[in-house]
Design a protein around this motif. Structure first.
Motif, short mmCIF file in Angstrom:
data_model
loop_
_atom_site.label_atom_id
_atom_site.label_comp_id
_atom_site.label_asym_id
_atom_site.label_seq_id
_atom_site.Cartn_x
_atom_site.Cartn_y
_atom_site.Cartn_z
N MET A 66 -55.94 22.21 -8.16
CA MET A 66 -55.28 21.41 -7.12
C MET A 66 -53.49 21.34 -7.58
O MET A 66 -53.48 20.96 -6.44
N THR B 73 -54.23 27.12 -3.79
CA THR B 73 -53.97 25.69 -2.66
C THR B 73 -52.26 25.84 -2.95
O THR B 73 -52.00 24.78 -1.76
N GLY C 67 -52.21 26.40 0.72
CA GLY C 67 -53.49 25.98 2.14
C GLY C 67 -54.68 26.39 2.38
O GLY C 67 -54.69 25.40 2.88
N THR D 190 -58.53 27.29 -0.02
CA THR D 190 -59.66 27.15 -1.40
C THR D 190 -59.91 28.52 -1.97
O THR D 190 -59.47 29.00 -1.89
N CYS D 191 -60.68 28.00 -3.23
CA CYS D 191 -61.60 29.90 -3.55
C CYS D 191 -61.91 30.15 -3.20
O CYS D 191 -62.24 29.70 -1.92
#
Length: 258
Positions: free
Chosen positions: A161, A133, A136, A138-139
């Motif tokens: 997060m 993150t 910008g 995700t996983c």
């Protein structure tokens, strides 16, 4: 520049070494292919995944990623399907133990690769983190699945997060690794562990890996239903029958994987 990935086989242990800290396309392709090769090599009974110097893996090569986003975004945006998913699936489905020898910094997809392994030997100087993150994203690399199962949903949310790095001591406290070793000892400790596993009942390890993965998202009844057939398959192996005979004779069993 060193080779993207190198593989050495000593006896029944294969050691796959990331020769570069960042995951360029060349590194990802080489790692994907190296894991696929050792997975099907019948002479290999345990695998070690490690890095070079003071770095295990820093994740995506962002310089290459930025260049591809500007000129050929499909090269970067397809990397999850083309590289990360096959790498993680190869580690987790491999019918033999895989040990992550985390010799140093381990973040992003590199952290995902380590969590996909069966066991982790961790440098006491390693820094770890999710990192996604922060740029910008995700996983990926299975981290959304493995991380929460390792540390719990609440802590996993926080680590994803609020992508601050955390220490090797934190990793042990949270259950990500069992113990810490000096950086210079990571590979030797992992190798000793791998040699021991390679001499063990690899068929039982393979069944155990499959059962644990399935049970992570199944009911108790489903787990019970899966355990019975697995035990029946193992009960017919030479390893099991020989081990029972050895136990009764008060001798040390010898496992061949058959």
């Amino acid at each position: 520049m060193s080779d993207p990935v190198s593989t050495t086989i000593d006896g029944s242990v294969a050691t796959i070494t990331l020769g570069q800290p960042a995951l360029s396309i060349a590194v990802k392709e080489a790692l994907r292919d190296a894991l696929a090769a050792v997975a099907t090599d019948q002479s290999v009974r345990a695998v070690i995944l490690t890095g070079t110097g003071s770095t295990f893996c820093v994740g995506q090569d962002l310089a290459e990623h930025a260049a591809n986003l500007a000129s050929a975004p499909e090269l970067s945006l397809n990397t999850v399907d083309e590289h990360y998913n096959p790498i993680v699936r190869s580690i987790t489905s491999m019918p033999k133990p895989v040990i992550a020898a985390v010799n140093g910094t381990c973040v992003g997809a590199g952290f995902g690769f380590a969590l996909a392994c069966d066991l982790i030997v961790l440098s006491n100087e390693a820094k770890l983190g999710t990192a996604f993150t922060g740029i910008g994203l995700t996983c990926d690399s299975g981290l959304s699945w493995t991380l929460q199962r390792a540390v719990g949903l609440s802590r996993a949310r926080r680590l994803v997060m609020l992508p601050m790095p955390f220490s090797a001591a934190d990793a042990v406290t949270w259950g990500l690794a069992a113990e810490l070793v000096e950086p210079s000892q990571v590979l030797s400790v992992a190798t000793k562990l791998a040699v021991g596993l390679a001499a063990g009942p690899t068929a039982a390890y393979a069944e155990s890996k499959a059962l644990l993965d399935q049970a992570a998202s199944s009911t108790l009844d489903q787990a019970l239903d899966a355990e019975g057939p697995a035990q029946q398959r193992l009960g017919l192996t030479q390893d099991h029958q020989g081990a029972v005979t050895s136990f009764l004779a008060k001798e040390k069993p010898r496992f061949t994987g058959q």
